[in-house]
Design a protein around this motif. Structure first.
Motif, PDB file in Angstrom:
ATOM      1  N   ARG A  68       0.825  -1.215   0.000  1.00 25.62           N
ATOM      2  CA  ARG A  68       0.000   0.000   0.000  1.00 25.62           C
ATOM      3  C   ARG A  68       0.859   1.266   0.000  1.00 25.62           C
ATOM      4  NH1 ARG A  68      -2.333  -3.372  -1.455  1.00 25.62           N
ATOM      5  NH2 ARG A  68      -3.849  -4.719  -0.424  1.00 25.62           N
ATOM      6  N   PRO A  85       3.695   4.110  -1.042  1.00 34.11           N
ATOM      7  CA  PRO A  85       4.047   4.673  -2.358  1.00 34.11           C
ATOM      8  C   PRO A  85       5.285   4.002  -2.947  1.00 34.11           C
ATOM      9  CG  PRO A  85       3.634   6.417  -0.760  1.00 34.11           C
ATOM     10  CD  PRO A  85       3.714   5.124   0.013  1.00 34.11           C
ATOM     11  N   SER A  88       1.202   3.294  -6.025  1.00 32.53           N
ATOM     12  CA  SER A  88       1.669   2.508  -4.882  1.00 32.53           C
ATOM     13  C   SER A  88       2.528   1.358  -5.407  1.00 32.53           C
ATOM     14  CB  SER A  88       0.472   1.953  -4.104  1.00 32.53           C
ATOM     15  OG  SER A  88      -0.196   0.959  -4.897  1.00 32.53           O
TER      16      SER A  88
END
Length: 237
Positions: free
Chosen positions: A33, A35, A42
């Motif tokens: 999840r 970045p 993501s």
């Protein structure tokens, strides 16, 4: 094949994929999840994209082999929608999908015809077999580093780093004029007609040219130019 991939291009892809899949298998839901190094994506988006590309390329190669032509993607919109839909999956689901798609592609690569071409999307850019092999090599190695985990351009095999440096230098030839010195592999590459010198490892130079790194790990005789978005100049035949 290019000089860098002529020795065994399929083996190079399979080796890169093995390293990539090990990283994906070790990721947690929270890591997925988080970045990636790509703005707006993501890590889940990156993994979904690499897997979808493997699946689409396998489909296209099978279509070529069975004389039922198929594009890699049904449309640009379908490509983007599939990435978005799959990116939210669990770490286990994305790891399993990545493994399945990579195995399917490996099978088709080993059965691949030496000649022919494939459309990226219906009516879109057309790729030769050389294009397809090299594109997949780039996809796996660059996006592995885009995950921003333990694997980066410093971990790229020397043959890939040297190959990407030459390709990216050609892509930037109309934008900047530079002379690049890859000190670790003893290679000098001109961008355009050549210009002031920039030195570093092949991986660091290539990473900067493809629009990822800020060049802070490079040595330049003048301030580094600001590069625009990386755009391939040579994949369409």
């Amino acid at each position: 094949m290019t000089e860098q991939t002529a020795h065994n291009p399929i083996a190079a892809i399979l080796d890169a994929t093995t390293r990539y899949l090990a990283t994906v298998a070790a990721m947690t839901d929270d890591e997925l999840r988080a970045p990636s190094l790509l703005p707006g994506w993501s890590r889940g988006h990156v993994v979904a994209h690499v897997g979808n590309h493997a699946q689409g390329l396998a489909r296209a190669l099978r279509g070529l082999r069975t004389e039922t032509p198929m594009p890699i993607y049904d449309s640009p919109e379908a490509r983007d929608a599939e990435i978005e839909a799959r990116s939210g999956g669990s770490a286990e689901d994305l790891a399993m999908f990545s493994q399945f798609a990579s195995l399917r592609l490996a099978g088709e690569l080993n059965l691949m015809r030496a000649f022919g071409s494939v459309e990226r999307t219906p009516g879109g850019p057309v790729f030769s077999m050389v294009d397809l092999v090299e594109a997949r090599w780039r996809e796996v190695e660059i996006h592995h580093a885009d995950l921003g985990l333990a694997y980066g351009p410093a971990d790229w095999p020397a043959d890939f780093a040297g190959y990407l440096l030459s390709e990216a230098a050609n892509d930037r030839a109309e934008e900047v004029q530079l002379t690049l010195h890859a000190q670790d592999i003893g290679k000098t590459v001109r961008v355009g007609r050549g210009g002031h010198g920039v030195a570093g490892t092949a991986g660091a130079l290539a990473w900067w040219l493809v629009g990822r790194g800020d060049g802070s790990d490079l040595v330049s005789t003048r301030p580094l130019p600001t590069l625009g978005e990386w755009t391939r100049r040579t994949p369409v035949k």
